[in-house]
Design a protein around this motif. Structure first.
Motif, mmCIF file in Angstrom:
data_model
loop_
_atom_site.group_PDB
_atom_site.id
_atom_site.type_symbol
_atom_site.label_atom_id
_atom_site.label_comp_id
_atom_site.label_asym_id
_atom_site.label_seq_id
_atom_site.Cartn_x
_atom_site.Cartn_y
_atom_site.Cartn_z
ATOM 1 N N LYS A 267 0.807 -1.219 0.000
ATOM 2 C CA LYS A 267 0.000 0.000 0.000
ATOM 3 C C LYS A 267 0.848 1.280 0.000
ATOM 4 N N VAL A 268 2.168 1.132 0.098
ATOM 5 C CA VAL A 268 3.060 2.294 0.104
ATOM 6 C C VAL A 268 3.274 2.780 -1.322
ATOM 7 N N GLU A 269 3.097 4.052 -1.537
ATOM 8 C CA GLU A 269 3.243 4.613 -2.878
ATOM 9 C C GLU A 269 4.711 4.679 -3.296
ATOM 10 N N VAL A 270 4.957 4.357 -4.551
ATOM 11 C CA VAL A 270 6.288 4.516 -5.134
ATOM 12 C C VAL A 270 6.400 5.953 -5.630
ATOM 13 N N PRO A 271 7.463 6.681 -5.268
ATOM 14 C CA PRO A 271 7.556 8.098 -5.642
ATOM 15 C C PRO A 271 7.646 8.295 -7.152
ATOM 16 N N PRO A 272 7.196 9.459 -7.647
ATOM 17 C CA PRO A 272 7.201 9.728 -9.093
ATOM 18 C C PRO A 272 8.584 9.686 -9.724
#
Length: 501
Positions: A267-272
């Protein structure tokens, strides 16, 4: 190296003794005229505020819920942001070797630039805690110092438990586990067969043995700070300066299971600005920090490491809250300037990197919050500043003359709105591998060892994903910034031979 230990010592021999003597002659005399006037940074009827410095390690600017990252739970850091003034563009000037925190702390405690601060022993310069102590403050330190012991002992009257630069995670039963086919290794993970866990208290690292029990380093430092508040600060009429330096969230990123469970990796977003690998060798391409995750970096690996990063930040936040609550109970909170910051940031999967040995904002920029008497609540200042201005700033707040040796300027003119900014640009450096200059709009990074140049438009590309250095429309911008970089190099005594673009 841009400046060897020998070069730094030679500089100190030429300039240090005389400058330090001159500085001590005038820097530690309180301004009696000023003491007859009200101090806006102290409670009514008080001449000087207490100062509580809460310092984390490797915490990027983009890790506070209330500021910029709803993924991270930071209720106590947020509490300070809401009650105080936040500098949104605070920077570290760089490092002369891979342990960036050493240089950051040497600059912080001397108030001097990267190449003139005296190295990890801080030379013979007047030190931050030493200056406040000589002016009548009770000074206390616990946690991570990461400069030489001589400087530590010179800086503080009371020194609690301290620790080194990092706490390596080791499996005390590695030999037996190897026979069983079990591996508990904090590096090159996640990978099949490696069962290392951030909440396995047998794996050392942040899990410290204290009085026959195992306690996390963040709890240990908070317990020590609270003990000092209760047993000394609450009972003394003298102002105090407390320097509480957490090792969190530096790797190994360990915290109790209840905190790890707050951040399921999937659920942790991968940075752009995620990349499997950095596009070229930026210098120290595969040093210790970078070996924490496999090459190339997968999205799953980045999610796993960012999950543990957020968990240990939230755990440190909990213990910061305990310290803030203890301060309130002493009755001294209304006359205490609280400063929260970190020594620098960290990549944790951004730009294909895991460490802080780079000049991207995620690594050179950190949170920076002031809270207390005379500090406006809920305010955000976007002017570019350096963390290492804390020395001069707190001297101003305490109405102590700043030693003449201090090079980073006070932030009081920004806090009082007397000025809108202190710099048109800021400078950064990492060994002989990188040089950087940044304005409000653009950032130029040079990599002399591989002859690479990058230019980013920070207004339109805050994640630094599009390199404009070869775009002919930006030729003049590159040249102008390169001239500004060379100006900074001269001012900071940077001896790297760097041809102009």
């Amino acid at each position: 190296m841009g400046q060897s230990a020998h070069t730094r010592r030679a500089f100190l021999r030429m300039a240090g003794a005389g400058a330090a003597a001159i500085a001590w002659g005038g820097a530690l005399r309180s301004s009696q005229a000023a003491l007859t006037k009200s101090n806006r940074f102290a409670a009514p009827g008080r001449d000087r505020p207490n100062i509580l410095f809460l310092f984390t390690d490797d915490q990027a600017f983009s890790t506070l819920n209330v500021l910029n990252n709803p993924q991270v739970k930071t209720p106590n850091m947020d509490r300070l942001v809401r009650r105080g003034t936040t500098f949104t563009h605070c920077f570290n000037q760089g490092a002369w070797h891979g342990a960036v925190c050493v240089a950051s702390r040497a600059m912080l405690n001397t108030g001097r630039y990267l190449w003139t601060c005296g190295g990890d022993d801080c030379g013979d310069w007047p030190l931050w805690g030493e200056t406040l102590g000589k002016a009548g403050y009770d000074t206390f330190m616990t946690g991570k110092w990461h400069n030489k012991d001589k400087a530590l002992k010179r800086s503080f009257k009371t020194i609690g438990p301290t620790g080194g630069g990092m706490f390596p995670s080791k499996d005390p039963n590695a030999a037996e586990h190897k026979k069983q086919g079990v591996v508990n290794d904090p590096y090159d993970r996640p990978r099949p067969g490696n069962s290392w866990s951030p909440y396995d208290t047998s794996l050392q690292g942040h899990w410290r043995r204290r009085d026959g029990r195992i306690v996390h380093s963040s709890k240990l430092w908070a317990d020590t700070a609270i003990e000092y508040l209760n047993d000394h600060a609450a009972k003394s009429d003298r102002p105090f300066f407390m320097y509480v330096a957490f090792h969190a969230p530096h790797d190994p990123r360990q915290s109790p299971k209840e905190f790890v469970d707050m951040y399921p990796p999937e659920k942790v977003e991968v940075p752009p600005n995620y990349l499997p690998e950095h596009p070229f060798d930026q210098g120290d391409h595969k040093l210790r920090d970078e070996r924490l995750a496999p090459f190339p970096r997968t999205t799953e690996a980045v999610q796993a490491h960012r999950s543990e990063y957020y968990a240990i930040i939230t755990h440190a936040d909990y213990h910061i809250g305990r310290i803030l609550d203890a301060l309130e109970k002493t009755g001294k909170a209304d006359n205490t300037i609280i400063v929260f910051s970190a020594d620098h940031g960290l990549a944790v999967g951004q730009h294909g990197l895991m460490g802080k040995q780079n000049q991207y904002d995620h690594s050179v920029r950190m949170p920076f919050v002031f809270c207390g008497p005379g500090i406006e609540a809920g305010r955000r200042i976007d002017a570019m500043v350096y963390l290492q201005s804390l020395f001069a700033t707190t001297c101003n707040m305490a109405r102590i003359e700043t030693p003449e040796t201090v090079q980073f300027p006070s932030l009081v003119p920004l806090l009082t709105s007397a000025k809108e900014k202190l710099y048109d640009s800021v400078y950064g450096a990492y060994r002989d591998f990188q040089r950087m200059v940044r304005t409000e709009r653009y950032k130029l990074i040079r990599y002399p060892h591989v002859r690479e140049v990058q230019l980013f438009d920070l207004k339109n590309d805050p994640w630094e994903t599009t390199d404009l250095a070869e775009d002919p429309r930006h030729t003049d911008t590159v040249r102008r910034l390169d001239e500004e970089l060379h100006r900074w190099m001269k001012e900071t005594h940077d001896t790297l031979k760097l041809a102009r673009l």
